[in-house]
Design a protein around this motif. Sequence first.
Motif, PDB file in Angstrom:
ATOM      1  N   ILE A  51       0.830  -1.205   0.000  1.00 30.47           N
ATOM      2  CA  ILE A  51       0.000   0.000   0.000  1.00 30.47           C
ATOM      3  C   ILE A  51       0.867   1.259   0.000  1.00 30.47           C
ATOM      4  O   ILE A  51       0.665   2.172  -0.804  1.00 30.47           O
ATOM      5  N   ILE A  52       1.836   1.326   0.902  1.00 29.51           N
ATOM      6  CA  ILE A  52       2.635   2.548   1.015  1.00 29.51           C
ATOM      7  C   ILE A  52       3.541   2.744  -0.207  1.00 29.51           C
ATOM      8  O   ILE A  52       3.721   3.871  -0.687  1.00 29.51           O
ATOM      9  N   LYS A  53       4.069   1.645  -0.747  1.00 33.38           N
ATOM     10  CA  LYS A  53       4.912   1.765  -1.937  1.00 33.38           C
ATOM     11  C   LYS A  53       4.088   2.174  -3.153  1.00 33.38           C
ATOM     12  O   LYS A  53       4.524   3.007  -3.961  1.00 33.38           O
ATOM     13  N   ASP A  54       2.889   1.624  -3.282  1.00 38.35           N
ATOM     14  CA  ASP A  54       2.017   1.985  -4.396  1.00 38.35           C
ATOM     15  C   ASP A  54       1.600   3.447  -4.303  1.00 38.35           C
ATOM     16  O   ASP A  54       1.542   4.153  -5.322  1.00 38.35           O
ATOM     17  N   THR A  55       1.316   3.921  -3.082  1.00 34.55           N
ATOM     18  CA  THR A  55       0.918   5.322  -2.896  1.00 34.55           C
ATOM     19  C   THR A  55       2.050   6.254  -3.294  1.00 34.55           C
ATOM     20  O   THR A  55       1.826   7.260  -3.982  1.00 34.55           O
ATOM     21  N   GLN A  56       3.268   5.941  -2.888  1.00 34.37           N
ATOM     22  CA  GLN A  56       4.395   6.789  -3.255  1.00 34.37           C
ATOM     23  C   GLN A  56       4.619   6.782  -4.767  1.00 34.37           C
ATOM     24  O   GLN A  56       4.872   7.828  -5.379  1.00 34.37           O
ATOM     25  N   GLU A  57       4.522   5.614  -5.384  1.00 32.46           N
ATOM     26  CA  GLU A  57       4.704   5.519  -6.832  1.00 32.46           C
ATOM     27  C   GLU A  57       3.634   6.308  -7.577  1.00 32.46           C
ATOM     28  O   GLU A  57       3.915   6.975  -8.582  1.00 32.46           O
ATOM     29  N   ARG A  58       2.402   6.233  -7.079  1.00 34.87           N
ATOM     30  CA  ARG A  58       1.310   6.998  -7.712  1.00 34.87           C
ATOM     31  C   ARG A  58       1.542   8.498  -7.587  1.00 34.87           C
ATOM     32  O   ARG A  58       1.313   9.260  -8.533  1.00 34.87           O
ATOM     33  N   LEU A  59       1.979   8.942  -6.401  1.00 33.86           N
ATOM     34  CA  LEU A  59       2.239  10.371  -6.209  1.00 33.86           C
ATOM     35  C   LEU A  59       3.347  10.844  -7.136  1.00 33.86           C
ATOM     36  O   LEU A  59       3.255  11.919  -7.742  1.00 33.86           O
ATOM     37  N   ARG A  60       4.389  10.050  -7.259  1.00 37.95           N
ATOM     38  CA  ARG A  60       5.473  10.407  -8.181  1.00 37.95           C
ATOM     39  C   ARG A  60       4.971  10.508  -9.615  1.00 37.95           C
ATOM     40  O   ARG A  60       5.352  11.416 -10.365  1.00 37.95           O
TER      41      ARG A  60
END
Length: 362
Positions: A51-60
């Motif tokens: 979840i946290i890695k996907d959120t960061q990737e999406r924000l980027r």
Amino acid sequence: MSDFRIYNFSAGPSMLPLPVLEKAASEMTNCQGSGMSVMEMSHRSKVYDGIIKDTQERLRRVMNIPDNYKVLFLQGGATLQFSAIPLNLMKTGKADYAVTGHFAKSAAKEAKKFGTVSIAATTEETGFDHIPAQSELQLNADADYFYICANNTIYGTEWHYDPETPAGVPVVADMSSNILSKPIDVTKYGVIMAGAQKNMGPAGLTVVIVREDLLGNYRENMPQILDWKLMADKDSMPNTPPTYAIYILGLVLEWIESIGGLTEMQKMNEKKANLLYDYLDSTDFYKSVARPDSRSNMNVTFRTGNEELDAKFVKESIADGMTNLKGHRSVGGMRASIYNAMPLEGVEHLIAFMKKFEQENK
């Protein structure tokens, strides 16, 4: 219980996109087949790691954040970052601040505890009704950074340009109330920080986007929780992060991508804001507060000029299916916060009410 939803014009915490709320509700007791809510799972678990890695990737991806910037998921709101910014960036002990509203003024006051603050520009004398032009900024070549508040929620003003600084002086921007509302060139900034409770998600999460070369200058003998390099090295998890708020941010970013990204989001926001400002400019009954060249697309401030009439407006708007149109306690009047999640229909509903109220109270 009724499923009726009002139009919430709160400046924050503010409304979230309905599809986000609906998806979060569907996963409330069993997220991704884990048999538990995100609020219950360990931040070290495999599911939450995704979840946290996907959120960061999406924000980027959504913000087009370059690889040489770190994305931090922190706590303490923008207010805690008022201290973290000078603690992480003041190498010579000097910084420039543009004071364009309450929060920029508070940030400058906090920074003075740690070094010398020069006021590069202030609009306080005119009631914070505009943003200074580039030519009005008095910037120092030896400053460690230049600080701005990109959107001023209380006064309804917004920076519509990226300020230019002397070589080597990074721009630091508090974008709490306009982040994700439009595309921005992240490379124009050394640091971008934002409380989540306007456009990104629920209260409790603060996002900091910082260029890597600005890390590593944190002062010794200060609270470790404010050290950006430590947070970057530990992937924002030297302790438990605001897990649920990060999860909701991921859903918000998923929604933004589904509608076409920030370019489409900007079109939607400009359409809402222009509709409301065009009406305000067409009538003498209401008075727009911000100067036209500095008007915010997120927070529209106005008043009738009569405090009793303003109070009546707020009271009757509640009965008409709206809430949180009362202006900030320090300035009075009215304020319509029309962040990303406010649908066009909400602005149309507000304008219809404003026209009716004008006819009945002339």
